[in-house]
Design an enzyme around this catalytic site. Sequence first.
Site, PDB file in Angstrom:
ATOM      1  N   ASP A  49       8.225  11.734  -9.468  1.00 43.29           N
ATOM      2  CA  ASP A  49       8.350  11.030  -8.185  1.00 43.29           C
ATOM      3  C   ASP A  49       9.275   9.821  -8.333  1.00 43.29           C
ATOM      4  OD1 ASP A  49       7.944  10.682  -5.502  1.00 43.29           O
ATOM      5  OD2 ASP A  49       6.081   9.557  -5.713  1.00 43.29           O
ATOM      6  N   SER A 103       0.842  -1.187   0.000  1.00 41.11           N
ATOM      7  CA  SER A 103       0.000   0.000   0.000  1.00 41.11           C
ATOM      8  C   SER A 103       0.873   1.230   0.000  1.00 41.11           C
ATOM      9  CB  SER A 103      -0.927   0.003   1.222  1.00 41.11           C
ATOM     10  OG  SER A 103      -0.179   0.089   2.416  1.00 41.11           O
ATOM     11  N   GLY A 104       0.264   2.346  -0.397  1.00 43.43           N
ATOM     12  CA  GLY A 104       0.955   3.621  -0.397  1.00 43.43           C
ATOM     13  C   GLY A 104       0.041   4.705   0.121  1.00 43.43           C
ATOM     14  N   GLY A 105       0.418   5.970  -0.105  1.00 45.43           N
ATOM     15  CA  GLY A 105      -0.375   7.053   0.418  1.00 45.43           C
ATOM     16  C   GLY A 105      -1.754   7.141  -0.204  1.00 45.43           C
ATOM     17  N   LYS A 134      -4.540  -2.303  -8.286  1.00 51.66           N
ATOM     18  CA  LYS A 134      -4.370  -1.167  -7.392  1.00 51.66           C
ATOM     19  C   LYS A 134      -5.719  -0.511  -7.158  1.00 51.66           C
ATOM     20  CE  LYS A 134      -1.646   3.102  -6.923  1.00 51.66           C
ATOM     21  NZ  LYS A 134      -0.617   3.929  -7.580  1.00 51.66           N
ATOM     22  N   VAL A 168      -2.358  -2.289  -3.154  1.00 55.16           N
ATOM     23  CA  VAL A 168      -2.039  -3.177  -4.269  1.00 55.16           C
ATOM     24  C   VAL A 168      -2.277  -4.626  -3.835  1.00 55.16           C
ATOM     25  CG1 VAL A 168      -0.266  -3.942  -5.882  1.00 55.16           C
ATOM     26  CG2 VAL A 168      -0.354  -1.545  -5.174  1.00 55.16           C
TER      27      VAL A 168
END
Length: 637
Positions: A121, A6-8, A27, A12
Amino acid sequence: MARRGSGGAGIVYRALDDRLGRTVAIKLLQRGLTDDPIFLRRFRDEAQAAAQLNHPNIMKVFDWGSDEGEPYLVMEYLSNGSLRERYAQGASLSTAQVVQIGAATASALAYSHNRNFLHRDIKPANLLFDDGGRVRIADFGLVRALSETTVTETGGGILGTPRYMAPEQVEGKRSVPGSDVYSLGLVLYEALFGAIPFQGDTQLALAFARLRDPVVNPRPGDPVAQSIVAMLDRDPDRRPSAAEVERTWNAFARDLTNPEPLFPVHANAQETTPEMVMDDSLQWLADGATVAADSTEATDYLAKTSLGHTMTALGAQDPERNDRTSALEVAEPGVPAVPDSEEVGSRRPWWLLFFLLPILVAAALGIAVLYQHLREVKMANVANLTVTTASQRLRGEGITHLSVQRRYSANVPPGHVIASNPQGGASVHPYNTVVLYVSKGHAPVFVASFQSAQFSAAKRQLTAQGFQVDPTYEYSPDVPAGVVIGESPVNQKVAYHSVVKFIVSKGPAPRPVPNVIGASLSTAETDLTNQGFTYSVQKQYSNSVANGDVISQSVNAGTVLAVGSDVALVESLGPHYVQVPNVVGDALSAAESTLQSQGFTIGTVSAPFGGAIVQYQSPAAGQTVLYGASVNLLVIP
């Protein structure tokens, strides 16, 4: 469907495409963000950007849509994880591996920039590896088309990850292609040297440090390090483009001899790798525990987690243990189980195991301890490596006790290893202390005094000693030209390659030439000498200037000349008197020739009766007259 990370903004999952029979990554937008138009736009932009970018080093997006109001992306599944995960697992990269990652990532960025897309990024968490070890750029959630002039974000926050931002991104300015190049440079710097070249107590302090501190090349003369430092120029206009980086690093890659693969292929990597997450605070989250991304605790935690999985798997797959358990379960109570091949009456004294087992365990432990104390490893040659690289290489070989002693060296750059004890190639026990002698650079050098010496000799000597010489020239009425008046520093030891400043005499200042025309020669000589000039004298007759006075000077009065210049003078000998020769009785032509050869001019020639013989001359022969006077002649037949 198994959760993988996971991210901000997203979570996933690993899933199976039952139509095509392939493993994919799905995602999903984080709950609570599905109504946020900013994150919905990023989600859509990521899908649309990836759909337009078809490159072997960019992660593919197969589909996107919405299921019951929850947006999703279907992407290719990359089983070998990210570069950041490899760091967390304790991996370190060789120069050859860094070159392969840099060439592939630069190729992907050059491709996307050529199609007017910025990533914005680039970081280790967004560099993923497929099952063949090939690097892919992921997460185009912050992608921006080059044609856009601005991007409005809620609260006007900074886009990207502060640790890897370009200076212009930190300042909130518009991102440019060079911003991606800068972020890639930081990723490669960290991969090559083990850390980014900035320090800060907080994320923003770390980000703003790059606004004031230029990046210094830790390996002067290393073309790979030199290229990375060029990518980290604070001015985006001075950074190379992604296409230029691609060409440079492809050349590096072509020069590699049998490079090791980026990462080994892991079968069923998705089953053995714990879930790894990079959140916005730049910390790793593993199975709910939070540890710093670059800390030792993170590495220890992952090592323990992987070991736990391995121990469980081995225990579950021990067929001998299962067979023994089954045998005991079917045996009658109180009757020991025996193998089918053993005949009745030949039972072994199994009770002896109670006596032998402690002895065998103690022997095994003794052998293990003895092996640890007796085993040795071959010491690597770490001369000329940076102290960081040398330490990483030795620790990778199992040598954990390192001591650093810093010494001066005229040949090894500062921060690089001069030698080690034991030396490279020697056998050493892993628990013994290895001493690294690290260069402090050239030792300070003594600057001698060159007061009153010729500057040319001083410069020649100091340059040979490695100093830089900076002269300033000044006039001096007392010190000859080219001689040292002052020096700084002097009579002390200073750093090698220091600048030594000199004040060098240009001699006396230029002066005006006095007017000596009409003056006596002695007076003219005194005036010129007092002004510092030299002079030369020629003599000449003059009907207008008295004998001994100056008729003329070679330099006009008032002209400014350097002291020591020469002024030529002409001294008067007074009027030039001569005696008239006797030409009476000479033929007219002979008389004229005689007079002219002695400086006279021919005056009136009278011939009332004709003829060609001089009968009379005026002035008469023997008279004293001025040089050049006229002589009149009378001729007869």
